[in-house]
Design an enzyme around this catalytic site. Structure first.
Site, short mmCIF file in Angstrom:
data_model
loop_
_atom_site.label_atom_id
_atom_site.label_comp_id
_atom_site.label_asym_id
_atom_site.label_seq_id
_atom_site.Cartn_x
_atom_site.Cartn_y
_atom_site.Cartn_z
N HIS A 208 -11.31 37.72 -14.78
CA HIS A 208 -12.35 36.85 -15.57
C HIS A 208 -13.95 37.74 -15.37
O HIS A 208 -14.42 38.08 -14.09
CB HIS A 208 -12.69 35.69 -14.87
CG HIS A 208 -13.96 34.90 -15.73
ND1 HIS A 208 -13.30 33.66 -15.99
CD2 HIS A 208 -14.93 35.32 -16.03
CE1 HIS A 208 -14.49 33.13 -16.77
NE2 HIS A 208 -15.45 34.14 -16.49
N HIS B 177 -17.29 39.54 -17.17
CA HIS B 177 -18.10 39.76 -18.34
C HIS B 177 -18.88 41.11 -18.34
O HIS B 177 -19.51 41.82 -17.24
CB HIS B 177 -19.26 38.83 -18.10
CG HIS B 177 -18.96 37.62 -18.14
ND1 HIS B 177 -18.93 36.83 -19.26
CD2 HIS B 177 -18.61 36.67 -17.26
CE1 HIS B 177 -18.51 35.38 -19.27
NE2 HIS B 177 -18.47 35.47 -17.69
N LYS C 145 -10.53 32.24 -25.24
CA LYS C 145 -11.50 31.45 -24.16
C LYS C 145 -11.89 30.20 -24.90
O LYS C 145 -12.54 30.22 -25.89
CB LYS C 145 -12.55 32.41 -23.67
CG LYS C 145 -13.66 31.72 -22.84
CD LYS C 145 -12.92 31.70 -21.62
CE LYS C 145 -13.93 30.96 -20.45
NZ LYS C 145 -15.07 31.69 -19.95
N HIS D 139 -13.51 27.31 -19.84
CA HIS D 139 -14.64 27.11 -19.03
C HIS D 139 -14.64 25.46 -18.81
O HIS D 139 -14.89 25.05 -19.70
CB HIS D 139 -15.95 27.55 -19.70
CG HIS D 139 -17.22 27.26 -18.73
ND1 HIS D 139 -17.93 28.17 -18.26
CD2 HIS D 139 -17.98 26.22 -18.63
CE1 HIS D 139 -18.84 27.63 -17.64
NE2 HIS D 139 -18.98 26.41 -17.94
N HIS E 73 -12.78 30.12 -13.07
CA HIS E 73 -13.93 29.94 -11.73
C HIS E 73 -13.91 28.33 -11.41
O HIS E 73 -14.93 27.93 -11.69
CB HIS E 73 -15.23 30.40 -12.39
CG HIS E 73 -15.50 30.00 -13.75
ND1 HIS E 73 -15.64 28.94 -14.24
CD2 HIS E 73 -16.16 30.75 -14.87
CE1 HIS E 73 -16.05 28.85 -15.64
NE2 HIS E 73 -16.30 30.03 -15.84
N ASP F 279 -15.75 36.71 -12.35
CA ASP F 279 -16.97 36.31 -13.09
C ASP F 279 -18.24 37.10 -13.03
O ASP F 279 -19.30 36.41 -13.03
CB ASP F 279 -17.14 34.68 -12.99
CG ASP F 279 -18.12 33.96 -14.00
OD1 ASP F 279 -17.98 34.53 -15.22
OD2 ASP F 279 -18.62 32.83 -13.58
N HIS G 170 -27.04 39.91 -15.66
CA HIS G 170 -28.25 39.35 -16.55
C HIS G 170 -29.44 40.37 -15.97
O HIS G 170 -29.52 40.85 -15.06
CB HIS G 170 -28.72 38.15 -16.46
CG HIS G 170 -27.69 37.12 -17.16
ND1 HIS G 170 -27.95 36.72 -18.37
CD2 HIS G 170 -26.73 36.46 -16.60
CE1 HIS G 170 -26.89 35.90 -18.78
NE2 HIS G 170 -26.06 35.72 -17.59
#
Ligand code: NCD
Ligand code: ZN
Length: 344
Positions: free
Chosen positions: A12, A14, A98, A135, A172, A245, A249
């Protein structure tokens, strides 16, 4: 002390896109052989063609000689066509779809408004053996700490019943209740667990003031939830496997009156798990969790090469370069201590 384990995979992750992706992907590629790459870009990755193009951009950003292999996912929307599932399951690189409940987290506005709207898609996924990654939080006017529980009762349990063959990863997980649910679930259900949910409880968000870098979704929970997650991860139960996860940012969007959800952990993506497992004397269970059980769930071969980790304190920097215009990325444990280090 040093340990050596089969090279792990991150189930998992990003990676974002463009300059941001190029800034973060080397951290994952240095540690993990493969990763399940999340599709919540702007706009989201909803088709196999988009996923394959995204994969090519990731490959192009890898350091020379890297053997890292990104595995792709499709973002389900109310409008996803069941025929897209056929295309995805026949492609070499799309490994899952997802489910973001609309509004649940970062870039989930195009997500699914009611899971029953995608019944035809889930039926196709079930036939094709393509896993559904969820999620696991409801949305709307529900207490932020109760959203996972409510998702189990209102969405996940009924969906598993309606689609008895659908393979599902509860992503998660953050609560003792989710651990119990997964343990009691039928075959074909697994769960990923992040390093932050193994190492921290919700006090971390409020330690001496508000700490935006500990804000992620699902939000950190109580100490007893953390203990239940750690017990599950270190138990050797193959239903539980590694998914960082890691969710970068830019610093100024986290340190903001309305800060984004997501913690960046890829710079210590295996080291933080070693720390968690060592805290309960279960380093012997790290390899199964990090390198074996996820590959088995996805019906992919386990990796054959190995990595080495040393018990050695180091301190991640205050930030890493992130965006084209000089924006920075604050990593998990910035300026603090990580207790394990990869030996290269
Ligand atoms: C993720 C992100 O930033 O994309 N954020 C997070 O807090 N985990 C999205 C997600 O996985 O919920
Ligand atoms: Zn995520």
């Amino acid at each position: 002390m040093e340990i050596d384990i089969r090279r792990p995979d991150d189930w998992h992750l990003h990676l974002r896109d463009g300059a941001a992706m190029a800034a973060v992907v080397p951290f994952t590629a240095a540690r993990f052989a493969r990763a399940i790459v999340m599709p919540n870009l702007k706009p989201p990755v909803t088709t196999t063609a988009q996923a394959l193009a995204y994969r090519d951009r990731i490959l192009a950003a890898l350091p020379p000689g890297s053997a890292f292999s990104p595995l792709m996912t499709l973002y389900l929307t109310d409008r996803t066509d069941a025929s897209e599932i056929e295309v995805a399951s026949q492609s070499r690189w799309v490994k899952a779809c997802k489910l973001y409940p609309a509004g649940a987290t970062t870039n989930s506005d195009s997500g699914v408004t009611d899971i029953r709207r995608i019944d035809d898609v889930l039926a196709r996924m079930s036939e094709a053996g393509l896993p559904l990654l969820v999620h696991g939080e409801v949305t709307g006017n529900v207490d932020v700490f109760d959203r996972e529980h409510r998702f189990i009762d209102e969405v996940l349990a009924p969906t598993l019943q309606r689609f008895p063959k659908l393979r599902v990863v509860f992503e998660h997980i953050t609560t003792a209740r989710a651990v119990e649910f997964v343990k009691g679930a039928r075959a074909g259900v697994g769960a990923t667990i992040t390093p932050q949910h193994l190492l921290h409880n919700r006090n971390a968000i409020f330690e001496g003031g508000i700490r935006p870098h500990y804000f992620c979704l699902p939000i950190l929970k109580t100490e007893s939830d953390r203990e239940a997650l750690l017990a599950a991860a270190t138990s050797g139960d193959p239903r539980f496997f590694l998914g960082t996860d890691s969710a970068p940012h830019e610093q100024r969007t986290k340190e903001n009156a309305c800060g984004c959800a997501g913690m960046f952990s890829a710079h210590a993506g295996i080291e933080l798990y070693a720390e968690a497992f060592e805290s309960v004397g279960r380093l012997d269970k790290l390899e199964g969790f990090a390198a074996d059980f996820g590959a088995d769930f996805y019906q992919l071969p386990r990796n054959t090469d190995r990595i080495r980790l040393a018990k050695r304190d180091w301190s991640p920097p205050a930030n890493y370069p992130y965006s084209k215009d000089g924006g920075a990325l604050v990593p998990m444990r910035a300026g603090e201590t990580v207790r394990w280090q990869m030996v290269t």
